[in-house]
Design a protein around this motif. Structure first.
Motif, PDB file in Angstrom:
ATOM      1  N   UNK A   7       0.830  -1.193   0.000  1.00  0.00           N
ATOM      2  CA  UNK A   7       0.000   0.000   0.000  1.00  0.00           C
ATOM      3  C   UNK A   7       0.877   1.261   0.000  1.00  0.00           C
ATOM      4  N   UNK A   8       1.898   1.261   0.841  1.00  0.00           N
ATOM      5  CA  UNK A   8       2.803   2.421   0.912  1.00  0.00           C
ATOM      6  C   UNK A   8       3.533   2.602  -0.423  1.00  0.00           C
ATOM      7  N   UNK A   9       3.993   1.483  -0.972  1.00  0.00           N
ATOM      8  CA  UNK A   9       4.752   1.571  -2.223  1.00  0.00           C
ATOM      9  C   UNK A   9       3.863   2.037  -3.385  1.00  0.00           C
ATOM     10  N   UNK A  10       2.649   1.488  -3.451  1.00  0.00           N
ATOM     11  CA  UNK A  10       1.790   1.785  -4.605  1.00  0.00           C
ATOM     12  C   UNK A  10       1.069   3.125  -4.494  1.00  0.00           C
ATOM     13  N   UNK A  11       0.748   3.517  -3.285  1.00  0.00           N
ATOM     14  CA  UNK A  11      -0.091   4.709  -3.150  1.00  0.00           C
ATOM     15  C   UNK A  11       0.613   5.930  -2.573  1.00  0.00           C
ATOM     16  N   UNK A  12       1.791   5.738  -1.983  1.00  0.00           N
ATOM     17  CA  UNK A  12       2.506   6.902  -1.427  1.00  0.00           C
ATOM     18  C   UNK A  12       3.810   7.147  -2.189  1.00  0.00           C
ATOM     19  N   UNK A  13       4.649   6.127  -2.247  1.00  0.00           N
ATOM     20  CA  UNK A  13       5.966   6.339  -2.862  1.00  0.00           C
ATOM     21  C   UNK A  13       5.867   6.654  -4.345  1.00  0.00           C
ATOM     22  N   UNK A  14       4.754   6.291  -4.953  1.00  0.00           N
ATOM     23  CA  UNK A  14       4.531   6.575  -6.373  1.00  0.00           C
ATOM     24  C   UNK A  14       4.595   8.095  -6.633  1.00  0.00           C
ATOM     25  N   UNK A  15       4.276   8.878  -5.621  1.00  0.00           N
ATOM     26  CA  UNK A  15       4.269  10.333  -5.783  1.00  0.00           C
ATOM     27  C   UNK A  15       5.643  10.957  -5.520  1.00  0.00           C
ATOM     28  N   UNK A  16       6.551  10.183  -4.977  1.00  0.00           N
ATOM     29  CA  UNK A  16       7.873  10.728  -4.636  1.00  0.00           C
ATOM     30  C   UNK A  16       8.762  10.818  -5.884  1.00  0.00           C
ATOM     31  N   UNK A  17       9.657  11.816  -5.936  1.00  0.00           N
ATOM     32  CA  UNK A  17      10.646  11.825  -7.020  1.00  0.00           C
ATOM     33  C   UNK A  17      11.494  10.549  -6.919  1.00  0.00           C
ATOM     34  N   UNK A  18      11.967  10.026  -8.059  1.00  0.00           N
ATOM     35  CA  UNK A  18      12.667   8.733  -8.053  1.00  0.00           C
ATOM     36  C   UNK A  18      13.766   8.597  -6.987  1.00  0.00           C
ATOM     37  N   UNK A  19      14.581   9.651  -6.791  1.00  0.00           N
ATOM     38  CA  UNK A  19      15.693   9.557  -5.835  1.00  0.00           C
ATOM     39  C   UNK A  19      15.194   9.323  -4.410  1.00  0.00           C
ATOM     40  N   UNK A  20      14.205  10.119  -4.018  1.00  0.00           N
ATOM     41  CA  UNK A  20      13.661   9.982  -2.659  1.00  0.00           C
ATOM     42  C   UNK A  20      12.972   8.626  -2.490  1.00  0.00           C
ATOM     43  N   UNK A  21      12.222   8.255  -3.503  1.00  0.00           N
ATOM     44  CA  UNK A  21      11.487   6.993  -3.454  1.00  0.00           C
ATOM     45  C   UNK A  21      12.455   5.820  -3.266  1.00  0.00           C
ATOM     46  N   UNK A  64      19.451   6.216  13.698  1.00  0.00           N
ATOM     47  CA  UNK A  64      20.696   7.000  13.660  1.00  0.00           C
ATOM     48  C   UNK A  64      21.170   7.155  12.214  1.00  0.00           C
ATOM     49  N   UNK A  65      20.577   8.080  11.514  1.00  0.00           N
ATOM     50  CA  UNK A  65      20.939   8.268  10.109  1.00  0.00           C
ATOM     51  C   UNK A  65      22.311   8.926  10.011  1.00  0.00           C
ATOM     52  N   UNK A  66      23.181   8.375   9.122  1.00  0.00           N
ATOM     53  CA  UNK A  66      24.536   8.923   8.981  1.00  0.00           C
ATOM     54  C   UNK A  66      24.535  10.244   8.223  1.00  0.00           C
ATOM     55  N   UNK A  67      24.022  10.179   7.016  1.00  0.00           N
ATOM     56  CA  UNK A  67      23.955  11.396   6.195  1.00  0.00           C
ATOM     57  C   UNK A  67      22.497  11.600   5.802  1.00  0.00           C
ATOM     58  N   UNK A  68      21.756  12.348   6.592  1.00  0.00           N
ATOM     59  CA  UNK A  68      20.324  12.496   6.316  1.00  0.00           C
ATOM     60  C   UNK A  68      20.038  13.025   4.914  1.00  0.00           C
ATOM     61  N   UNK A  69      18.998  12.475   4.309  1.00  0.00           N
ATOM     62  CA  UNK A  69      18.573  12.933   2.981  1.00  0.00           C
ATOM     63  C   UNK A  69      17.651  14.130   3.174  1.00  0.00           C
ATOM     64  N   UNK A  70      17.977  15.217   2.476  1.00  0.00           N
ATOM     65  CA  UNK A  70      17.175  16.441   2.586  1.00  0.00           C
ATOM     66  C   UNK A  70      16.098  16.454   1.509  1.00  0.00           C
ATOM     67  N   UNK A  71      14.967  16.993   1.859  1.00  0.00           N
ATOM     68  CA  UNK A  71      13.923  17.188   0.851  1.00  0.00           C
ATOM     69  C   UNK A  71      14.067  18.595   0.311  1.00  0.00           C
ATOM     70  N   UNK A  72      14.206  18.715  -1.002  1.00  0.00           N
ATOM     71  CA  UNK A  72      14.315  20.060  -1.576  1.00  0.00           C
ATOM     72  C   UNK A  72      12.911  20.624  -1.794  1.00  0.00           C
ATOM     73  N   UNK A  73      12.852  21.932  -2.023  1.00  0.00           N
ATOM     74  CA  UNK A  73      11.558  22.573  -2.307  1.00  0.00           C
ATOM     75  C   UNK A  73      10.951  21.956  -3.565  1.00  0.00           C
TER      76      UNK A  73
END
Lengths: 317, 170
Positions: A7-21, A64-73
């Motif tokens: 459900x998360x993959x099909x209905x939420x991550x589908x909207x994310x840009x490829x890198x974030x997804x 404990x994320x090492x290098x957190x991924x930032x969300x850009x505008x």
């Protein structure tokens, strides 16, 4: 229960840009299936809540994320436009209210610059934060409550009260489903006035949560208005609505009761005393319309009953 | 051998003339259809608030080749999410540019459409789409003139060139 992972993959991550997804997809399935919400803020680390706080890095969400991924505008803009199917004009009401419902019943909360028209928010622009709340439908949430709110297979006027986040809506939704499908009772035609879209979670007019086969949903309508309209238009046996608490609600519920329609509602309160000692007496008036008042426990498991009262406010459980 | 060579010399310019004429016709007809679609989109957005994905899906069902394929791909691109409308819309037309017979002017129009379609509220869309339709109509008038004058000229020129080559070689 829904397959949360898919459900998360099909209905939420589908909207994310490829890198974030891709990053989110690297999260272990244990964490992913327990996600309650994902928060994205412009130029800040992507975080999530799955019981505790998680931060996104290249290997997915971790404590404990090492290098957190930032969300850009730009990422936030892409997710927003994708969630509104590239058509914000078609979602103006939802945007005004500050959220969009996705397929699967997940809700994207919006925050940015408000454009006001008088006292009201006309729209939100420059979206800078998103809070994606993952909808988790629990199909057995009302199993404990059902025998106490039915009499010879028919529903009694029932009010469910609890503190916030104790599962009122989850329990209400499951009661609606059971009554509508006739599970352990007679099947009822139910009409739902779903003001905030939390019961059925309609996306493009289609209920994303299972609310049964005999349920009509009036989505995004004011409760009082919706109740009156549903009585006239759908001739329901039961009317259900979430979070009643105003004079208008009480008036509409009384009208429904006079029409012989059974009522199924929820209200915010910590206990029955909270309802009966309300300063404005609105909550007391609301209570007087119900034959059963179910108080839920303040626990993480939705539907755990703390007490059940009858129409005379006598504790029967 | 000589007859074959003469035949080739005669047919080749004619084929080129017909090809150019067909291309002009294709460009005009597809632009005319696109202009009609823009008017439909304008109504569906401003009067009925229908989301773009549904609009393009409905348009794809009209089965006007090759636009139906483009519209269906755009609809899929929107529903699959994760990409901007600008990218989805423009890249689909870019892929079928040759089949559509579109020149740079048409692609500029496509670019303009992709920039802001769907991206604002109804009032914004009303103004924006009205502007787009105007520029599309302007281009269509130009292409119509070209079609009427150039399409038949290409054919005639092709035949004349073929005949001229045959005469020269004879």
């Amino acid at each position: 229960m829904k397959d949360v992972l898919n459900d998360i993959k099909e209905n939420i991550l589908i909207h994310f840009p490829p890198d974030l997804s891709k990053c989110v997809n690297n999260t272990s399935s244990d964490v992913l299936s327990n996600l309650n919400e994902i928060r994205l803020r412009a130029n800040k680390a992507v975080t999530a809540n799955a019981g505790s706080e998680y931060t996104l890095d290249q290997n997915g969400f971790s404590v404990n994320a090492n290098a957190p991924v930032m969300a850009s505008a730009e990422d936030i803009k892409t997710i927003f436009y994708s969630a509104v199917r590239q058509s914000p004009y078609a979602f103006e009401e939802e945007i005004k209210n500050g959220y969009i419902t996705l397929k699967g019943g997940h809700r994207v909360g919006l925050c940015g610059r408000a454009v006001q028209s008088g006292q009201e928010i006309a729209t939100i622009k420059n979206i800078s934060s998103l809070n994606i709340r993952i909808s988790k439908e629990i199909l057995c949430a009302a199993s404990e409550v059902m025998p106490l709110i039915t009499n010879e297979g028919r529903i009694l006027n029932t009010l469910i009260i609890s503190a916030p986040s104790c599962g009122k809506t989850t329990v209400l939704r499951d009661i609606i489903r059971r009554l509508s499908d006739g599970i352990g009772c007679l099947a009822h035609n139910i009409a739902v006035a779903d003001e905030r879209g939390e019961i059925a979670a309609c996306a493009n007019g289609i209920a994303q949560n299972d609310v049964g086969s005999r349920t009509d949903i009036f989505d995004a309508v004011g409760k009082a208005q919706g109740i009156m309209s549903l009585i006239r238009s759908m001739s329901p046996m039961v009317i259900a609505t979430d979070e009643v608490g105003t004079y208008e609600d009480a008036k509409a519920l009384r009208a429904a009761s006079l029409c012989g329609v059974k009522m199924l509602c929820t209200a915010h309160a910590y206990d029955i005393e909270d309802m009966l000692t309300d300063k404005d007496a609105v909550k007391k008036e609301i209570c007087s319309l119900f034959e059963r008042i179910v108080v839920l426990k303040n626990t993480k498991r939705p539907g755990e009953i703390k007490a059940v009262y009858n129409a005379n406010y006598e504790r029967i459980m | 051998m000589k007859i074959i060579l003469l035949s080739v010399l005669f047919i080749m310019p004619i084929a080129i003339g017909f090809h150019l004429s067909k291309k002009t016709e294709k460009c005009y007809k597809n632009l005319k259809y696109l202009n009609m679609c823009l008017e439909k989109i304008h109504i569906q957005i401003t009067q009925y608030l229908i989301p773009l994905g549904d609009i393009f899906y409905e348009l794809s069902k009209e089965e006007i080749k090759p636009m139906d394929e483009i519209f269906l791909s755009i609809c899929k691109g929107i529903e699959n999410g994760g990409q901007t409308f600008k990218y989805v819309f423009y890249s689909e037309f870019e892929l079928k540019k040759e089949t559509l017979g579109f020149a740079n002017e048409e692609m500029d129009l496509i670019k303009n459409i992709s920039e802001l379609m769907g991206s604002s509220n109804v009032t914004g869309q009303e103004k924006y789409l009205a502007g787009l339709i105007k520029s599309s109509e302007k281009l269509l008038t130009y292409r119509e003139e070209q079609y009427k004058t150039k399409a038949s000229s290409y054919k005639k020129l092709g035949i004349l060139a073929g005949a001229f080559l045959v005469i020269v070689f004879l």
